[in-house]
Motif scaffolding. Structure first.
Motif, mmCIF file in Angstrom:
data_model
loop_
_atom_site.group_PDB
_atom_site.id
_atom_site.type_symbol
_atom_site.label_atom_id
_atom_site.label_comp_id
_atom_site.label_asym_id
_atom_site.label_seq_id
_atom_site.Cartn_x
_atom_site.Cartn_y
_atom_site.Cartn_z
ATOM 1 N N ALA A 67 0.825 -1.220 0.000
ATOM 2 C CA ALA A 67 0.000 0.000 0.000
ATOM 3 C C ALA A 67 0.859 1.270 0.000
ATOM 4 O O ALA A 67 0.620 2.160 -0.826
ATOM 5 N N PRO A 68 1.879 1.389 0.873
ATOM 6 C CA PRO A 68 2.714 2.598 0.803
ATOM 7 C C PRO A 68 3.441 2.731 -0.537
ATOM 8 O O PRO A 68 3.588 3.838 -1.059
ATOM 9 N N ARG A 71 0.967 4.037 -3.010
ATOM 10 C CA ARG A 71 0.663 5.451 -2.751
ATOM 11 C C ARG A 71 1.716 6.381 -3.353
ATOM 12 O O ARG A 71 1.383 7.438 -3.881
ATOM 13 N N HIS A 74 1.011 6.489 -7.047
ATOM 14 C CA HIS A 74 -0.268 7.151 -7.299
ATOM 15 C C HIS A 74 -0.150 8.656 -7.092
ATOM 16 O O HIS A 74 -0.749 9.436 -7.843
ATOM 17 N N CYS A 75 0.624 9.064 -6.090
ATOM 18 C CA CYS A 75 0.851 10.500 -5.872
ATOM 19 C C CYS A 75 1.546 11.128 -7.068
ATOM 20 O O CYS A 75 1.239 12.254 -7.459
ATOM 21 N N LYS A 103 -8.135 7.884 -10.731
ATOM 22 C CA LYS A 103 -7.913 8.377 -9.362
ATOM 23 C C LYS A 103 -8.759 7.590 -8.366
ATOM 24 O O LYS A 103 -8.282 7.227 -7.290
ATOM 25 N N HIS A 106 -7.233 4.286 -7.859
ATOM 26 C CA HIS A 106 -6.055 4.390 -6.985
ATOM 27 C C HIS A 106 -6.474 4.256 -5.522
ATOM 28 O O HIS A 106 -5.848 3.512 -4.756
ATOM 29 N N MET A 107 -7.515 4.992 -5.142
ATOM 30 C CA MET A 107 -7.978 4.917 -3.744
ATOM 31 C C MET A 107 -8.437 3.508 -3.397
ATOM 32 O O MET A 107 -8.102 2.980 -2.337
ATOM 33 N N CYS A 110 -5.422 1.105 -3.131
ATOM 34 C CA CYS A 110 -4.652 1.341 -1.900
ATOM 35 C C CYS A 110 -5.409 0.828 -0.681
ATOM 36 O O CYS A 110 -4.809 0.229 0.217
ATOM 37 N N ASP A 111 -6.709 1.049 -0.650
ATOM 38 C CA ASP A 111 -7.515 0.524 0.460
ATOM 39 C C ASP A 111 -7.466 -1.000 0.494
ATOM 40 O O ASP A 111 -7.303 -1.606 1.556
ATOM 41 N N SER A 114 -4.067 -2.062 1.699
ATOM 42 C CA SER A 114 -3.965 -1.853 3.149
ATOM 43 C C SER A 114 -4.710 -2.938 3.918
ATOM 44 O O SER A 114 -4.203 -3.476 4.901
ATOM 45 N N ASP A 184 10.502 6.768 -1.687
ATOM 46 C CA ASP A 184 10.122 5.353 -1.650
ATOM 47 C C ASP A 184 11.239 4.518 -1.035
ATOM 48 O O ASP A 184 11.013 3.665 -0.178
#
Length: 191
Positions: A67-68, A71, A74-75, A103, A106-107, A110-111, A114, A184
């Motif tokens: 997940a990190p 992110r 994705h950022c 976008k 992406h959320m 990541c969810d 996680s 990263d």
């Protein structure tokens, strides 16, 4: 000696458009990240197929940092690539809608990463309770979503970026990748 005027003069091929610019590596770096995501998807698929016999303690650690890692990329896309593309596109057409959908994905990815990481941590802390069916379902849902997302970006978004972005755009994107790779790496060293 006279020239044959029946044939047009031969011109040497001239590079056209951003794909021939020196900062094209910015898009290549994005492609490499997506290739790494492909490898991660293969590992997730092996894990899902191998449950309950899959040794999570030995082979599942990569999921904790997924997940990190997602992110960070994705950022980059949302903070640099997508705005640069939007600035080069006239109006609010289909591409703008696609970028908004990406976008949202992406959320969701990541969810899901996680949640899967939390589940893996729980399994590692409470070694007896694997819940193989639940873990396999979560894993399969994540890698399928990631594969679909990556395929769309590779097949549609990156070629669009190569056609539309200017040298200055690509330079900005390249610098953003430089900074994100440092961030990263620093994250991975801390954990």
């Amino acid at each position: 000696m006279s020239k044959d005027r029946s044939q047009p003069p031969r011109r040497s091929p001239r590079p056209r458009g951003p794909r021939h610019l020196p900062f094209r590596p910015a898009i290549e770096r994005a492609r490499r990240f997506h290739a790494r995501q492909g490898v991660i998807c293969e590992e997730l698929e092996m894990m899902s197929d191998g449950l309950p016999a899959f040794d999570i303690a030995r082979n599942g650690a990569f999921v904790r940092d997924l997940a990190p890692h997602l992110r960070v990329h994705h950022c980059l896309e949302e903070g640099w690539l997508f705005p640069l593309l939007t600035g080069r596109l006239p109006g609010h057409g289909e591409t703008t809608v696609n970028l908004l959908r990406l976008k949202q994905e992406h959320m969701e990815d990541c969810d899901a990463a996680s949640d899967l990481g939390d589940h893996i941590r729980h399994v590692l802390e409470d070694a007896g309770d694997v819940q193989a069916e639940r873990l396999a379902y979560q894993t399969r849902a994540l890698f399928r979503s990631l594969r679909r997302h990556v395929a769309f970006e590779v097949e549609v978004i990156f070629p669009l970026a190569e056609r539309l972005l200017t040298a200055d755009d690509l330079l900005c994107l390249s610098h953003a990748y430089d900074r994100s790779e440092v961030a990263d790496a620093a994250y991975l060293l801390r954990h």
